[in-house]
Design a protein around this motif. Structure first.
Motif, PDB file in Angstrom:
ATOM      1  N   LYS A 109     -23.081   0.991  17.860  1.00 43.32           N
ATOM      2  CA  LYS A 109     -24.360   1.426  17.287  1.00 43.32           C
ATOM      3  C   LYS A 109     -25.186   0.206  16.937  1.00 43.32           C
ATOM      4  O   LYS A 109     -24.656  -0.849  16.569  1.00 43.32           O
ATOM      5  CB  LYS A 109     -24.129   2.262  16.016  1.00 43.32           C
ATOM      6  CG  LYS A 109     -23.379   3.560  16.254  1.00 43.32           C
ATOM      7  CD  LYS A 109     -23.076   4.267  14.945  1.00 43.32           C
ATOM      8  CE  LYS A 109     -24.314   4.941  14.391  1.00 43.32           C
ATOM      9  NZ  LYS A 109     -24.003   5.781  13.206  1.00 43.32           N
ATOM     10  N   PHE A 110     -26.497   0.343  17.063  1.00 46.61           N
ATOM     11  CA  PHE A 110     -27.408  -0.690  16.598  1.00 46.61           C
ATOM     12  C   PHE A 110     -27.495  -0.646  15.076  1.00 46.61           C
ATOM     13  O   PHE A 110     -27.152   0.365  14.451  1.00 46.61           O
ATOM     14  CB  PHE A 110     -28.800  -0.489  17.209  1.00 46.61           C
ATOM     15  CG  PHE A 110     -28.857  -0.739  18.689  1.00 46.61           C
ATOM     16  CD1 PHE A 110     -28.973  -2.024  19.182  1.00 46.61           C
ATOM     17  CD2 PHE A 110     -28.795   0.314  19.591  1.00 46.61           C
ATOM     18  CE1 PHE A 110     -29.035  -2.264  20.552  1.00 46.61           C
ATOM     19  CE2 PHE A 110     -28.850   0.095  20.961  1.00 46.61           C
ATOM     20  CZ  PHE A 110     -28.970  -1.196  21.445  1.00 46.61           C
ATOM     21  N   THR A 111     -27.962  -1.737  14.498  1.00 48.21           N
ATOM     22  CA  THR A 111     -28.058  -1.782  13.039  1.00 48.21           C
ATOM     23  C   THR A 111     -29.216  -0.947  12.499  1.00 48.21           C
ATOM     24  O   THR A 111     -29.392  -0.856  11.283  1.00 48.21           O
ATOM     25  CB  THR A 111     -28.178  -3.231  12.539  1.00 48.21           C
ATOM     26  OG1 THR A 111     -29.249  -3.895  13.235  1.00 48.21           O
ATOM     27  CG2 THR A 111     -26.887  -3.993  12.778  1.00 48.21           C
ATOM     28  N   LYS A 114     -29.010   3.597  15.557  1.00 53.16           N
ATOM     29  CA  LYS A 114     -29.128   4.285  16.833  1.00 53.16           C
ATOM     30  C   LYS A 114     -27.919   3.940  17.705  1.00 53.16           C
ATOM     31  O   LYS A 114     -27.469   2.794  17.747  1.00 53.16           O
ATOM     32  CB  LYS A 114     -30.409   3.863  17.558  1.00 53.16           C
ATOM     33  CG  LYS A 114     -31.695   4.134  16.777  1.00 53.16           C
ATOM     34  CD  LYS A 114     -31.969   5.612  16.635  1.00 53.16           C
ATOM     35  CE  LYS A 114     -33.310   5.847  15.947  1.00 53.16           C
ATOM     36  NZ  LYS A 114     -33.585   7.293  15.769  1.00 53.16           N
ATOM     37  N   PRO A 115     -27.353   4.927  18.393  1.00 50.57           N
ATOM     38  CA  PRO A 115     -26.201   4.641  19.256  1.00 50.57           C
ATOM     39  C   PRO A 115     -26.606   3.808  20.466  1.00 50.57           C
ATOM     40  O   PRO A 115     -27.723   3.935  20.980  1.00 50.57           O
ATOM     41  CB  PRO A 115     -25.724   6.034  19.681  1.00 50.57           C
ATOM     42  CG  PRO A 115     -26.939   6.900  19.577  1.00 50.57           C
ATOM     43  CD  PRO A 115     -27.731   6.363  18.423  1.00 50.57           C
ATOM     44  N   PHE A 116     -25.702   2.947  20.911  1.00 51.68           N
ATOM     45  CA  PHE A 116     -25.930   2.191  22.134  1.00 51.68           C
ATOM     46  C   PHE A 116     -25.481   3.029  23.323  1.00 51.68           C
ATOM     47  O   PHE A 116     -24.343   3.510  23.370  1.00 51.68           O
ATOM     48  CB  PHE A 116     -25.156   0.874  22.109  1.00 51.68           C
ATOM     49  CG  PHE A 116     -25.106   0.185  23.450  1.00 51.68           C
ATOM     50  CD1 PHE A 116     -26.241  -0.412  23.975  1.00 51.68           C
ATOM     51  CD2 PHE A 116     -23.926   0.171  24.200  1.00 51.68           C
ATOM     52  CE1 PHE A 116     -26.203  -1.026  25.226  1.00 51.68           C
ATOM     53  CE2 PHE A 116     -23.881  -0.445  25.433  1.00 51.68           C
ATOM     54  CZ  PHE A 116     -25.029  -1.041  25.950  1.00 51.68           C
ATOM     55  N   THR A 117     -26.370   3.195  24.298  1.00 50.69           N
ATOM     56  CA  THR A 117     -26.055   3.971  25.496  1.00 50.69           C
ATOM     57  C   THR A 117     -26.508   3.225  26.739  1.00 50.69           C
ATOM     58  O   THR A 117     -27.179   2.187  26.656  1.00 50.69           O
ATOM     59  CB  THR A 117     -26.752   5.347  25.463  1.00 50.69           C
ATOM     60  OG1 THR A 117     -28.172   5.162  25.628  1.00 50.69           O
ATOM     61  CG2 THR A 117     -26.479   6.085  24.156  1.00 50.69           C
ATOM     62  N   GLY A 181     -35.996  -0.756  18.637  1.00 53.75           N
ATOM     63  CA  GLY A 181     -35.725  -1.899  17.776  1.00 53.75           C
ATOM     64  C   GLY A 181     -36.331  -3.204  18.240  1.00 53.75           C
ATOM     65  O   GLY A 181     -35.809  -4.278  17.921  1.00 53.75           O
ATOM     66  N   VAL A 182     -37.440  -3.153  19.004  1.00 53.39           N
ATOM     67  CA  VAL A 182     -38.026  -4.384  19.529  1.00 53.39           C
ATOM     68  C   VAL A 182     -39.417  -4.658  18.959  1.00 53.39           C
ATOM     69  O   VAL A 182     -40.105  -5.552  19.437  1.00 53.39           O
ATOM     70  CB  VAL A 182     -38.100  -4.340  21.073  1.00 53.39           C
ATOM     71  CG1 VAL A 182     -36.710  -4.305  21.685  1.00 53.39           C
ATOM     72  CG2 VAL A 182     -38.928  -3.147  21.550  1.00 53.39           C
ATOM     73  N   ALA A 183     -39.801  -3.936  17.932  1.00 50.96           N
ATOM     74  CA  ALA A 183     -41.160  -4.088  17.394  1.00 50.96           C
ATOM     75  C   ALA A 183     -41.353  -5.407  16.655  1.00 50.96           C
ATOM     76  O   ALA A 183     -42.472  -5.920  16.584  1.00 50.96           O
ATOM     77  CB  ALA A 183     -41.495  -2.922  16.464  1.00 50.96           C
ATOM     78  N   ALA A 184     -40.275  -5.969  16.113  1.00 50.39           N
ATOM     79  CA  ALA A 184     -40.411  -7.177  15.298  1.00 50.39           C
ATOM     80  C   ALA A 184     -39.301  -8.168  15.619  1.00 50.39           C
ATOM     81  O   ALA A 184     -38.618  -8.669  14.727  1.00 50.39           O
ATOM     82  CB  ALA A 184     -40.397  -6.817  13.817  1.00 50.39           C
ATOM     83  N   LEU A 185     -39.131  -8.476  16.894  1.00 51.42           N
ATOM     84  CA  LEU A 185     -38.054  -9.359  17.308  1.00 51.42           C
ATOM     85  C   LEU A 185     -38.169 -10.751  16.705  1.00 51.42           C
ATOM     86  O   LEU A 185     -37.164 -11.417  16.468  1.00 51.42           O
ATOM     87  CB  LEU A 185     -38.023  -9.471  18.831  1.00 51.42           C
ATOM     88  CG  LEU A 185     -37.657  -8.204  19.609  1.00 51.42           C
ATOM     89  CD1 LEU A 185     -37.696  -8.496  21.102  1.00 51.42           C
ATOM     90  CD2 LEU A 185     -36.291  -7.693  19.203  1.00 51.42           C
ATOM     91  N   ALA A 186     -39.369 -11.212  16.461  1.00 50.65           N
ATOM     92  CA  ALA A 186     -39.575 -12.576  15.964  1.00 50.65           C
ATOM     93  C   ALA A 186     -39.128 -12.749  14.527  1.00 50.65           C
ATOM     94  O   ALA A 186     -38.845 -13.862  14.079  1.00 50.65           O
ATOM     95  CB  ALA A 186     -41.047 -12.963  16.095  1.00 50.65           C
ATOM     96  N   GLY A 191     -29.508  -5.504  16.542  1.00 49.42           N
ATOM     97  CA  GLY A 191     -28.517  -5.518  17.610  1.00 49.42           C
ATOM     98  C   GLY A 191     -27.302  -4.699  17.266  1.00 49.42           C
ATOM     99  O   GLY A 191     -27.279  -3.974  16.258  1.00 49.42           O
ATOM    100  N   THR A 192     -26.252  -4.841  18.087  1.00 49.89           N
ATOM    101  CA  THR A 192     -25.002  -4.096  17.890  1.00 49.89           C
ATOM    102  C   THR A 192     -23.886  -4.988  17.374  1.00 49.89           C
ATOM    103  O   THR A 192     -22.742  -4.549  17.276  1.00 49.89           O
ATOM    104  CB  THR A 192     -24.530  -3.484  19.219  1.00 49.89           C
ATOM    105  OG1 THR A 192     -24.298  -4.542  20.167  1.00 49.89           O
ATOM    106  CG2 THR A 192     -25.558  -2.512  19.781  1.00 49.89           C
ATOM    107  N   GLY A 193     -24.177  -6.247  17.070  1.00 52.22           N
ATOM    108  CA  GLY A 193     -23.148  -7.242  16.821  1.00 52.22           C
ATOM    109  C   GLY A 193     -22.440  -7.147  15.489  1.00 52.22           C
ATOM    110  O   GLY A 193     -22.759  -6.311  14.643  1.00 52.22           O
ATOM    111  N   PRO A 194     -21.473  -8.028  15.266  1.00 53.59           N
ATOM    112  CA  PRO A 194     -20.679  -8.020  14.035  1.00 53.59           C
ATOM    113  C   PRO A 194     -21.465  -8.417  12.791  1.00 53.59           C
ATOM    114  O   PRO A 194     -21.012  -8.184  11.675  1.00 53.59           O
ATOM    115  CB  PRO A 194     -19.566  -9.029  14.316  1.00 53.59           C
ATOM    116  CG  PRO A 194     -20.112  -9.919  15.393  1.00 53.59           C
ATOM    117  CD  PRO A 194     -20.993  -9.047  16.221  1.00 53.59           C
ATOM    118  N   TYR A 195     -22.644  -9.007  12.985  1.00 52.72           N
ATOM    119  CA  TYR A 195     -23.517  -9.346  11.865  1.00 52.72           C
ATOM    120  C   TYR A 195     -24.886  -8.737  12.063  1.00 52.72           C
ATOM    121  O   TYR A 195     -25.305  -8.472  13.195  1.00 52.72           O
ATOM    122  CB  TYR A 195     -23.637 -10.868  11.704  1.00 52.72           C
ATOM    123  CG  TYR A 195     -22.411 -11.493  11.076  1.00 52.72           C
ATOM    124  CD1 TYR A 195     -22.245 -11.504   9.690  1.00 52.72           C
ATOM    125  CD2 TYR A 195     -21.401 -12.032  11.870  1.00 52.72           C
ATOM    126  CE1 TYR A 195     -21.108 -12.049   9.109  1.00 52.72           C
ATOM    127  CE2 TYR A 195     -20.265 -12.567  11.295  1.00 52.72           C
ATOM    128  CZ  TYR A 195     -20.123 -12.576   9.914  1.00 52.72           C
ATOM    129  OH  TYR A 195     -18.994 -13.093   9.347  1.00 52.72           O
TER     130      TYR A 195
END
Length: 503
Positions: A109-111, A114-117, A181-186, A191-195
């Motif tokens: 899942k993203f933070t 939302k599920p990752f598909t 989840g790309v509206a404020a990438l800067a 992401g889906t990562g451990p942090y």
């Protein structure tokens, strides 16, 4: 049809990363001996990113922090450089090497919850081609189509076979994003990562929090603070005073003895594939004559330079291929140090007495090596005007984007970046059709053809003096004895924070 799982992987891959400088600080004690210290780790880095969006901002500082920690990819590299599963638990490749079918994990899942598909993977791959603006985006041009066969199965079709595409998917261009989840990438990556991203104190630090909803193995530390240091002496002093616990990019190797003689610390010395390049702006008339480029290479005493500006640490390589790549050759004898030959070449090319601007980033190794380069080039009759540009913002704007320079010094740490760095559209402005032919044949051919043509490409660069490779950066780490998970070699684009723990 070839199949790839956790026990069977595609091929050995090598990548480049200029390692982070890491440190941990307890809430009430130095050295990280308290429970609070195990909850919080502070990492010191050399260069703060100008943005957190590596889809629109070049440079290694962003993926160094976010890739593998906040963002994950379908596949990644293990410690040996092999491509192994990540968000894709397995994959197959068609006999014609053009169709990749990935079976994805079903519990990521993203933070943003939302599920990752597979639809997110399609979105991420297509977005590289349509929305990314950085120089590395071209690696996705070979993709003809990406489609979701089901929520957990992705099919990617290439326009032609490519040896490099799956490897590139282990780098930043393979990062998986949520469409929402790309509206404020800067400023707020998702992401889906451990942090997960927490906050950014510009000019000071970036804070990550453990993702307690992470689908994989949970990391040891609850909070990671990535703190930025511009002064290597301050960084060393911070470790000596117990304020930090690890220095992972030792910027002053001559100071290592103060740590090697102290039983409190462990010192790790390995390799990277960060080539420290004296780059030439090949669009400038003075560099269009190969004799001028060759003269500069032969005017530099590389061993003396390495001894002077990096205390002899690192390795002389002679081209844009590190020893961790399968096609490495020692090409240091292609342009041996020869002052008389350098002077003769400059006379022959008409560049004797020419004035060259050496524009350096404000990075310790570039500053110290720049002084040596300037001195040695002036000894063969060139005039060198040197200045410094704040890194990363000013250097990226002036040198990287605008090519307003004659020469510069920078460590190129992106994985297998020979073709990307030496191209007409990159800041080196290097246009060599023969080199491009070798690279194309290497990408399209079988394993033997790839090896043969990549060796030819590396030698071609060296013999044509497309730049001068001063040395290969070492992976130099100093840490508290009880910190584990630090890499012997820095061979990936990111630093894996999830591996760090205490024994």
């Amino acid at each position: 049809m070839k199949s790839y799982t956790t026990r069977a992987v595609a091929f050995v891959a090598s990548a480049a990363l200029l390692a982070l400088t890491a440190c941990s600080a307890g809430s009430s004690t130095s050295g990280g001996s308290s429970t609070g210290a195990d909850q919080s780790l502070s990492l010191g880095l050399v260069a703060e990113p100008a943005s957190l969006d590596f889809t629109t901002t070049d440079g290694a500082a962003i993926p160094q922090v976010l890739l593998g920690n906040v963002y994950e990819s379908l596949v990644k590299q293990d410690e040996s450089g092999k491509i192994v599963p990540s968000l894709a638990k397995s994959w197959t490749v068609s006999p014609d090497r053009k169709i990749y079918t990935f079976d994805l994990v079903d519990n990521a899942k993203f933070t943003n919850d939302k599920p990752f598909t597979a639809a997110d993977a399609v979105f991420s791959i297509n977005r590289v081609k349509t929305a990314w603006t950085t120089s590395l985006k071209s690696a996705m041009d070979v993709v003809a189509d990406a489609k979701a066969l089901s929520p957990t199965q992705l099919q990617v079709t290439l326009a032609k076979p490519s040896n490099g595409w799956l490897f590139r998917m282990t780098t930043r261009i393979g990062a998986m994003f949520s469409e929402t989840g790309v509206a404020a990438l800067a400023t707020a990556p998702i992401g889906t990562g451990p942090y997960k991203f927490s906050k950014w104190n510009r000019g000071d630090s970036i804070v990550l929090q453990r993702n307690d909803g992470y689908w994989g193995t949970k990391p040891h530390f609850q909070q990671i603070t990535l703190k930025y240091f511009k002064d290597p002496t301050a960084l060393n002093n911070a470790l000596l005073t117990g304020t930090i616990n690890v220095i992972t990019t030792v910027q002053a190797p001559e100071a290592l003895t103060q740590f090697t003689s102290n039983a409190k610390y462990q010192v790790i010395e390995g390799t990277t594939n960060g080539e420290v390049l004296l780059s030439f702006n090949n669009s400038k008339p003075v560099f269009r004559d190969i004799r001028t480029r060759q003269a500069i290479r032969q005017a530099i005493d590389h061993k003396a330079l390495l001894d002077t500006c990096f205390a002899g640490r690192g390795k002389l390589i002679g081209s844009m291929v590190p020893p961790t790549d399968p096609w490495y050759e020692d090409l240091t004898t292609v342009a041996p140090y020869d002052v008389a030959k350098a002077k003769a070449l400059l006379q022959a090319s008409g560049a004797a007495g020419a004035t060259l601007r050496l524009r350096l980033p404000t990075l310790p190794y570039a500053t110290s090596c720049g002084q040596v380069v300037k001195s040695q080039l002036e000894q063969v009759g060139l005039k060198v005007q040197s200045d410094q540009l704040e890194f990363p913002a000013a250097w990226l704007t002036t040198v990287f984007k605008s090519a307003d320079y004659d020469m510069s010094i920078i460590a190129h740490v992106e994985p297998r970046d020979l073709g990307a760095v030496f191209s007409p559209t990159y800041y080196t402005r290097y246009n060599d059709p023969q080199l491009q032919q070798y690279l194309a044949a290497a990408d399209a051919g079988d394993e033997a053809a790839q090896l043969d043509n990549m060796k030819k490409a590396g030698r071609r660069l060296s013999e044509q003096a497309a730049g001068d490779w001063l040395f290969l950066l070492p992976n130099l780490i100093v840490a508290d004895k009880n910190l584990t998970g630090l890499p012997q070699n820095a061979i990936t684009e990111n630093f894996d924070l999830s591996r760090l723990a205490r024994s």
